[in-house]
Write a protein that holds these residues in place. Structure first.
Motif, mmCIF file in Angstrom:
data_model
loop_
_atom_site.group_PDB
_atom_site.id
_atom_site.type_symbol
_atom_site.label_atom_id
_atom_site.label_comp_id
_atom_site.label_asym_id
_atom_site.label_seq_id
_atom_site.Cartn_x
_atom_site.Cartn_y
_atom_site.Cartn_z
ATOM 1 N N HIS A 46 9.947 -7.328 -0.156
ATOM 2 C CA HIS A 46 9.755 -8.766 -0.366
ATOM 3 C C HIS A 46 8.682 -9.347 0.545
ATOM 4 C CE1 HIS A 46 13.336 -9.023 -2.969
ATOM 5 N NE2 HIS A 46 13.829 -8.091 -2.164
ATOM 6 N N VAL A 47 7.759 -8.532 0.991
ATOM 7 C CA VAL A 47 6.620 -9.008 1.772
ATOM 8 C C VAL A 47 5.341 -8.580 1.075
ATOM 9 C CG1 VAL A 47 7.869 -8.975 3.952
ATOM 10 C CG2 VAL A 47 6.634 -6.948 3.233
ATOM 11 N N ASP A 48 4.254 -9.182 1.472
ATOM 12 C CA ASP A 48 2.956 -8.874 0.878
ATOM 13 C C ASP A 48 2.631 -7.396 1.068
ATOM 14 O OD1 ASP A 48 0.344 -9.340 -0.204
ATOM 15 O OD2 ASP A 48 -0.411 -9.242 1.848
ATOM 16 N N PRO A 49 2.333 -6.656 -0.016
ATOM 17 C CA PRO A 49 2.067 -5.212 0.120
ATOM 18 C C PRO A 49 0.922 -4.894 1.071
ATOM 19 C CG PRO A 49 2.434 -5.790 -2.180
ATOM 20 C CD PRO A 49 2.352 -7.088 -1.419
ATOM 21 N N ALA A 50 -0.108 -5.745 1.093
ATOM 22 C CA ALA A 50 -1.232 -5.487 1.999
ATOM 23 C C ALA A 50 -0.788 -5.604 3.453
ATOM 24 C CB ALA A 50 -2.363 -6.473 1.706
ATOM 25 N N PHE A 51 0.035 -6.615 3.740
ATOM 26 C CA PHE A 51 0.559 -6.760 5.098
ATOM 27 C C PHE A 51 1.453 -5.587 5.457
ATOM 28 C CE2 PHE A 51 3.975 -8.387 7.906
ATOM 29 C CZ PHE A 51 3.205 -8.704 9.016
ATOM 30 N N LEU A 52 2.285 -5.166 4.510
ATOM 31 C CA LEU A 52 3.175 -4.039 4.762
ATOM 32 C C LEU A 52 2.384 -2.775 5.059
ATOM 33 C CD1 LEU A 52 6.202 -3.213 4.750
ATOM 34 C CD2 LEU A 52 5.875 -2.515 2.381
ATOM 35 N N GLU A 53 1.330 -2.552 4.314
ATOM 36 C CA GLU A 53 0.505 -1.358 4.549
ATOM 37 C C GLU A 53 -0.175 -1.433 5.916
ATOM 38 O OE1 GLU A 53 -3.294 1.021 2.549
ATOM 39 O OE2 GLU A 53 -2.528 -0.823 1.638
ATOM 40 N N GLU A 54 -0.620 -2.629 6.290
ATOM 41 C CA GLU A 54 -1.301 -2.781 7.576
ATOM 42 C C GLU A 54 -0.362 -2.489 8.744
ATOM 43 O OE1 GLU A 54 -3.475 -6.264 10.255
ATOM 44 O OE2 GLU A 54 -2.914 -6.662 8.175
ATOM 45 N N VAL A 55 0.853 -3.030 8.700
ATOM 46 C CA VAL A 55 1.759 -2.849 9.830
ATOM 47 C C VAL A 55 2.390 -1.460 9.826
ATOM 48 C CG1 VAL A 55 2.275 -5.308 9.993
ATOM 49 C CG2 VAL A 55 3.757 -3.837 8.605
ATOM 50 N N SER A 56 2.236 -0.720 8.720
ATOM 51 C CA SER A 56 2.806 0.624 8.652
ATOM 52 C C SER A 56 1.910 1.670 9.296
ATOM 53 C CB SER A 56 3.066 1.021 7.192
ATOM 54 O OG SER A 56 3.932 0.108 6.568
ATOM 55 N N ARG A 57 0.621 1.378 9.407
ATOM 56 C CA ARG A 57 -0.320 2.368 9.931
ATOM 57 C C ARG A 57 -0.053 2.635 11.412
ATOM 58 N NH1 ARG A 57 -4.155 -0.308 6.456
ATOM 59 N NH2 ARG A 57 -4.763 -1.692 8.170
ATOM 60 N N GLY A 58 0.073 3.915 11.745
ATOM 61 C CA GLY A 58 0.243 4.312 13.137
ATOM 62 C C GLY A 58 1.560 3.906 13.747
ATOM 63 N N GLU A 59 2.581 3.661 12.929
ATOM 64 C CA GLU A 59 3.849 3.225 13.495
ATOM 65 C C GLU A 59 4.574 4.381 14.172
ATOM 66 O OE1 GLU A 59 6.356 1.688 10.449
ATOM 67 O OE2 GLU A 59 6.559 3.593 9.398
ATOM 68 N N ASN A 60 5.553 4.015 14.953
ATOM 69 C CA ASN A 60 6.319 4.963 15.760
ATOM 70 C C ASN A 60 7.772 4.885 15.275
ATOM 71 O OD1 ASN A 60 7.688 6.283 17.824
ATOM 72 N ND2 ASN A 60 6.378 5.471 19.432
ATOM 73 N N PRO A 61 8.103 5.528 14.155
ATOM 74 C CA PRO A 61 9.360 5.218 13.465
ATOM 75 C C PRO A 61 10.624 5.683 14.156
ATOM 76 C CG PRO A 61 8.236 7.032 12.364
ATOM 77 C CD PRO A 61 7.295 6.525 13.419
ATOM 78 N N VAL A 62 10.534 6.564 15.138
ATOM 79 C CA VAL A 62 11.770 7.063 15.744
ATOM 80 C C VAL A 62 12.210 6.239 16.942
ATOM 81 C CG1 VAL A 62 11.237 9.401 14.993
ATOM 82 C CG2 VAL A 62 10.660 8.716 17.310
#
Length: 836
Positions: A46-62
């Motif tokens: 339910h968020v903007d896909p472009a924003f979601l893709e931007e904040v997903s790059r290089g994340e530290n999921p653990v």
């Protein structure tokens, strides 16, 4: 350049390097978070896909504990302060829990308190991380200088500590690092006390230990205290005989004052620990959570077993299953944070040189002892019986080992830089060359397909019938290939190849720096900084802030369905770890939206609700908190009424007459429980049973609450010692939550009996009835009740824990000791000024 100017330059470097690493997270619109909250399902739909893709790059999921619960707890604390109250209680998660006692947000730690209030927690994370690394490096530098080391070795040792793999890997758990950075400050105070029983160093020692305790991670603080006590025992017993008694007395007083200074944090945390399921570990469980010998490879290959920036593959890391005896314990987070041994290649070589020095006996003993403890060595078996050792993961003992390692690095640099030690430099350069050959040859030899072909048969042979593999049996080749697809081996092989190349490159640079001429100190510092920054740069990448917790239809629907009651999740996934729960507005996320949750991921979740649900179904519990219902039929259990559950979240449709579906999207269903009990109601009578407060033969309350004859609308289960009251029940009940710490209940026209609430029973909650104190009874084993006579009444519940009062008094006493020492230190200066 004078010595003082050189020291100032070194301190400037120790500030600029963390700024280089973390300054990008201080930019407008950026936050230092390992993962953006909108990445949690179902917010991500339910968020903007472009924003979601931007904040997903290089994340530290653990490393999501930085978000849930550290960020959410810090925000709850700030909201409470801005509302004009001291936020002691958190009604949002785990059915209610003591907020400050959870400690991991470190809200009482002075830098956090100031930063969170002025900037907001999410914007304060980056500046506070810079401050933590600067304090670590600055205090280490000053201590090493106090040990008569030249500025260049002291600087390299300080950099090795501040940028150690342990500090960088755990910087998203700031309480762990903040508790550690005061260790060199405490050592510095001890070193200055060794020069004479002066009040200034005593104040510094008390403040250092107190601030470590306030940081929010008691286990690391305990190791800091033990290490400081060991150093004081060695160093202060060597002072002049005429001053020894006074020095030891002053140091002992400072140590006690330091522990007292942290009392406002430590005593409520100790009470919360007793009221949780985090009891002392057994010796066996302690050893089973220690590091294993293959993890020593992390000194050279920090990502050999896991990387936090890769897509997580659960607990099925192929190298862990191939090489470790307990692979199901070693998930990605454990492998990378608790097993963070990396010091850098150049610092590791210099550490070897430091071990050869006579002055290095104490840090060498500390370094080796911390390693033996972290790896569960039988040599330190007697220590596993101590309470300090048995409150958490033993690998955390290596936190203090990083400081001892940095001390050895400084000693090694001092030796390497001496002109007469050319043979030592050539020997270390030869070791670097061997590492270059090992890393280069290993990188060239890595072939994921070859690894997979050899690994699958070994996995089948090794784990067939093993207790570790019991939950994924039958473990034949087909099962192994389904659990470890080629992509997993490809990822693991790529990670290992990258680490081997990294080893070869930095070993070559380290060897060159050792053989450099007049610029050898600068070359060693540059290689060490580049090495360690390259480790920290990807795992500390910032996120674009945006709306951290945006409103969306799933949240709105959940809030409407729950009202002022609680939410529970239904996840029928078999096995110990819930799989679907994480896609159902996971624990601690709902609280940020003002929705109460029966679940809650925290250090010390109140145990009694968990014990009740665990008695209903053992799979409802995950680790030390309540996670889920495993059977859709459980939504009609009376226990849910007693627990104040008003809404159920499920990934799949549930057909039950007690449930009304109010929202649906793919993989996310919201149900309102029909006829759910309110948060408070009146029953006419009590059922009195033996209840010793713990599950077992001496407890009749749990089976009574779970029995089919129990009707929470008609009776309440109470201990035999509870106040007696009878009546006809009924009446109008209205609640007014004045604050999280105060709940007012107006009862009108009741026939008497008991006012029962679904609020958690917990030490520190008291009540008044029409302005007079009244006993708060433990109702239905886990919640609260008050005996009521017939008529109209006003009942007020308020939270005022005795542990906090005692902790405040202890902290005040510790603070007075520090102020008194500072006053004594300043008095001679004032006297000299008056005489002049």
């Amino acid at each position: 350049m004078t010595a003082r100017a050189g020291d100032r330059l070194a301190l400037l470097v120790l500030f600029l390097v963390p700024l280089l690493l973390l300054g990008r997270a201080c930019a407008p619109g950026q936050v230092l978070l390992p993962r953006h909250p909108v990445r949690f399902a179902p917010l991500d739909r339910h968020v903007d896909p472009a924003f979601l893709e931007e904040v997903s790059r290089g994340e530290n999921p653990v490393m999501i504990d930085k978000v849930l619960p550290i960020l959410t707890d810090a925000r709850a604390f700030v909201r409470g302060i801005r509302e004009g109250r001291v936020p002691l209680w958190d009604p949002r998660d785990a059915g209610g829990s003591p907020l400050l006692a959870q400690s991991v947000a470190g809200s009482l730690y002075p830098p956090n308190l100031l930063g969170h209030l002025l900037l907001g927690p999410e914007k304060a994370f980056a500046p506070l991380a810079i401050l933590s690394l600067f304090l670590a490096g600055g205090f280490a530098f000053l201590f090493l200088r106090a040990r008569a080391l030249p500025a260049a070795p002291a600087l390299l040792g300080a950099l090795a500590f501040a940028l150690s793999g342990h500090c960088l890997a755990n910087l998203h758990y700031p309480c762990k690092v903040d508790a550690l950075v005061w260790l060199p400050a405490a050592f510095l105070a001890v070193e200055r006390l060794a020069q004479g029983p002066r009040p200034g160093p005593a104040a510094g020692l008390a403040a250092s230990l107190g601030l470590s305790g306030l940081a929010g991670f008691p286990q690391v603080s305990a190791y800091v205290v033990l290490a400081t006590a060991a150093y004081a025992a060695v160093r202060l017993t060597r002072v002049a005989p005429e001053a020894r008694a006074r020095t030891l007395l002053l140091a002992g007083g400072a140590g006690i004052a330091g522990l007292a200074l942290a009392g406002v944090q430590l005593l409520p945390a100790a009470e919360a620990s007793r009221e949780s399921l985090r009891s002392l570990q057994t010796v066996e469980s302690f050893r089973s959570s220690s590091l294993e010998t293959p993890l020593l490879t992390h000194f050279l290959l920090p990502h050999a077993f896991a990387s936090p920036t890769e897509p997580p593959s659960g607990r099925l890391e192929p190298f862990a299953w191939l090489l470790l005896q307990r692979p199901t314990v070693a998930d990605s987070r454990f492998l990378f944070t608790e097993g963070a041994l990396y010091l850098g290649i150049a610092p590791l070589l210099l550490l070897l040189a430091g071990l050869l020095r006579r002055e290095g006996r104490f840090p060498a003993a500390g370094f080796i002892a911390s390693l033996l403890f972290a790896f569960g060595s039988p040599l330190l078996a007697p220590l596993t019986w101590t309470p300090i050792a048995r409150v958490g993961v033993p690998a955390r003992a290596f936190a203090v080992g990083t400081f001892f390692a940095a001390w050895l690095v400084a000693l090694g640099v001092d030796r390497v830089l001496r002109p007469e030690n050319s043979a030592l430099r050539r020997s270390l350069a030869g070791c670097a060359l061997l590492l270059v050959l090992f890393g280069g040859a290993g990188a060239l030899a890595i072939r994921p397909a070859r690894i997979e072909a050899g690994a699958v048969p070994r996995l089948v042979e090794r784990w067939r019938g093993s207790p570790e593999a019991a939950r994924i049996e039958p473990l034949d080749e087909a099962k192994v290939r389904s659990l470890f697809p080629p992509a997993v081996f490809e990822q693991a092989g790529r990670r290992l190849r990258g680490d081997l190349l990294r080893l070869a490159i930095f070993a070559a640079l380290s060897g060159g720096a050792l053989l450099a001429g007049r610029n050898r100190p600068i070359a060693l510092a540059a290689v060490s900084i580049a090495d360690l920054l390259s480790l920290g740069w990807p795992i500390l990448a910032p996120r674009r802030a945006g709306a951290l917790f945006p409103e969306c239809p799933p949240v709105s629907a959940t809030r409407a369905a729950a009202g002022d009651l609680r939410v529970v999740r239904c996840d029928p996934t078999p096995g110990g770890e819930p799989a679907l729960v994480y896609n159902l507005l996971r624990s601690n996320l709902l609280g940020e939206y003002g929705i109460s949750d029966l679940s809650g991921h925290m250090a010390f979740a109140p145990r009694r609700p968990i014990e009740l649900f665990e008695a209903l179904d053992p799979a409802t519990r995950y680790r030390d908190w309540l996670a889920r219902l495993t059977d859709p039929a459980q939504v009609g259990e009376p226990l849910l009424d007693a627990a104040g559950v008003g809404a159920v979240l499920s990934a799949e449709a549930i057909g039950d007459p007690r449930l009304e579906e109010t929202y649906r999207e793919e993989g996310f269903h919201v149900y309102r429980r029909r006829d759910a009990l309110p948060r408070a109601w009146v029953v006419p009578r009590g059922r009195f049973v033996r209840d010793d407060g713990r599950p077992g033969p001496g407890n009749e309350a749990i089976p009574a609450v779970l029995s089919r004859s129990f009707h929470p609308r008609e009776e309440v289960v109470l201990p035999e010692s509870a106040s007696r009251s009878t009546g006809t029940g009924g009446g109008e009940v209205r609640l007014r939550a004045v604050s999280a710490e105060r709940l007012e209940v107006a009862v009108r026209g009741t026939g008497g009996g008991y006012l029962v609430t679904s609020e958690v029973f917990y030490p520190g909650w008291t009540a008044t009835l029409d302005g007079k104190p009244v006993a708060v009874e433990r109702a239905n084993y886990a919640w609260r009740a008050v005996a009521l006579p017939p008529g109209d009444h006003d009942v007020v519940f308020f939270y005022s824990p005795r542990s906090l009062s005692i902790g405040l008094a202890a902290s005040a006493a510790g603070g007075l000791f520090v102020l008194a020492c500072l006053g004594l230190r300043l008095r001679p200066r004032r006297s000299r000024s008056s005489a002049a």
